[in-house]
Design an enzyme around this catalytic site. Structure first.
Site, PDB file in Angstrom:
ATOM      1  N   ASP A  12       0.866  -1.177   0.000  1.00 67.87           N
ATOM      2  CA  ASP A  12       0.000   0.000   0.000  1.00 67.87           C
ATOM      3  C   ASP A  12       0.904   1.229   0.000  1.00 67.87           C
ATOM      4  O   ASP A  12       1.882   1.278   0.739  1.00 67.87           O
ATOM      5  CB  ASP A  12      -0.862  -0.060   1.272  1.00 67.87           C
ATOM      6  CG  ASP A  12      -1.904   1.031   1.323  1.00 67.87           C
ATOM      7  OD1 ASP A  12      -3.063   0.737   0.960  1.00 67.87           O
ATOM      8  OD2 ASP A  12      -1.552   2.162   1.712  1.00 67.87           O
ATOM      9  N   GLU A  41      -5.089   2.346  -3.648  1.00 63.48           N
ATOM     10  CA  GLU A  41      -3.633   2.479  -3.750  1.00 63.48           C
ATOM     11  C   GLU A  41      -2.971   1.202  -3.238  1.00 63.48           C
ATOM     12  O   GLU A  41      -1.845   1.221  -2.765  1.00 63.48           O
ATOM     13  CB  GLU A  41      -3.146   3.722  -2.971  1.00 63.48           C
ATOM     14  CG  GLU A  41      -3.290   3.662  -1.466  1.00 63.48           C
ATOM     15  CD  GLU A  41      -4.584   4.286  -0.957  1.00 63.48           C
ATOM     16  OE1 GLU A  41      -5.576   4.294  -1.707  1.00 63.48           O
ATOM     17  OE2 GLU A  41      -4.592   4.764   0.199  1.00 63.48           O
TER      18      GLU A  41
END
Ligand code: MG
Length: 353
Positions: free
Chosen positions: A230, A273
């Protein structure tokens, strides 16, 4: 509406022959006096196919056997009268034109028969030859028109039926086409395996390929390692530099990680993301090494007009053959959470916490 020629080619067939092989219209003469029959038959034998009957019953049995164009019937006959015969003939074949021969004494009955539509023409005895000729000629013509009209009506009915059939078929074709299109669209969306922004695999294709790899891993006795990562503080990238820059960061990271991955690895965008790298045949330790390499390569990325370096946190988990596959991504995600908790920009393993 214009009908094409093809539509009208269907021919209408009559069950009973209209006339004999002579091709002439058929005239049925009915009179109980043989001399009258003989003289009329002589008069018309050349122009028509002439049939004769000496009584109403005899005439009716002829009518049941074949179609005639015109019936000329005497009113006064033993048994049924001429108008009675013609009333029955009307039921057998309404197109057969009915002519009554009568004396002045019968005129009331004849007028009634005419009014009721049973008789088309009448002639009083003794008739004039030219009068008889005119009436028969007109009756024959009338019969021809009735038949032509009926024929056209029948053709039109058949054409309409054919058109209806075509409409039905075309509708079915269109429905089939719509189904095929729907199916094609479904296939196309199934084929949409790539994340449109980054060009890496999307989650749907990750899940498909993962299922296949799990099967293969079990078969070959090989582990599968998943590295989930991430981007750190990605929200602030969007907030500070805008979403367009956020998208560019995602694209750069996807490219960088894809370039680092082995051909057997699958890089997928897992969420906003969040990415996942699936590494078949790789142990947890090897996975850790690979994840460190990915992490470093992300940190090394330099993006024009973007002053900061980007970092990402990694969680790595390994699936051994026989373990429940559905837990792998969650385990990687838990490790990733630990990496975030421990200060970000680092790799954490599934067993480390
Ligand atoms: Mg008579």
């Amino acid at each position: 509406m214009v009908l094409s020629k093809g539509f009208l080619k269907t021919s209408v067939s009559t069950t009973k022959p209209d006339h004999l092989s002579s091709g002439l219209p058929t005239l049925l003469l009915v009179d109980d006096e043989p001399e009258i029959i003989a003289s009329l038959a002589d008069m018309y034998r050349r122009s028509y196919n002439v049939l004769t009957a000496s009584s109403a019953d005899e005439a009716l049995s002829v009518l049941k056997k074949q179609t005639v164009s015109v019936i000329v019937a005497d009113q006064r006959m033993p048994g049924k009268t001429g108008s009675e015969l013609l009333a029955e003939a009307l039921k057998i074949d309404p197109d057969a034109v009915r002519i009554l021969l009568t004396g002045y004494a019968d005129i009331e009955a004849v007028i009634q028969a005419v009014n009721q539509g049973k008789v088309y023409f009448y002639l009083t005895k003794p008739w004039r030859i030219d009068e008889m000729d005119t009436v028969i000629t007109r009756a024959i013509e009338h019969n021809r028109l009735l038949k032509a009209n009926r024929h056209l009506v029948e053709e039109l009915r058949l054409s309409n039926a054919e058109l209806e059939q075509r409409v039905t078929e075309r509708t079915a074709e269109l429905e089939q086409r719509a189904k095929e299109l729907e199916e094609a669209n479904r296939k196309i969306s199934e084929l949409a395996y790539l994340d449109p922004l980054t060009g890496v695999a999307n989650r749907r294709s990750l899940e498909k390929i993962f299922a296949r790899e799990v099967e293969r891993g079990v078969r070959l006795g090989l582990p599968i390692t998943a590295a989930m990562f991430d981007i750190d503080h990605f929200k602030s990238v969007n907030d500070t530099f805008g979403h367009a820059m956020g998208d560019r960061v995602l694209q750069f990271i996807a490219q960088t990680v894809s370039a680092q991955a082995r051909p057997y690895d699958l890089v997928a965008r897992y969420g906003g993301e969040e990415f996942l790298i699936l590494m078949p045949g790789i142990s947890l330790e090897q996975g850790k090494t690979a994840a460190e390499r990915f992490r470093a390569s992300i940190q090394a990325i330099r993006i024009a007009d973007f002053p900061k370096s980007v970092t990402a946190s990694f969680g790595v988990a390994c699936l051994l053959p026989g373990q429940p596959p559905e837990l792998l991504f969650d385990r990687a995600d838990r490790a990733l959470y630990q990496a975030k908790q421990n200060g970000r920009n680092r790799v954490k393993l599934d067993i480390e916490f």
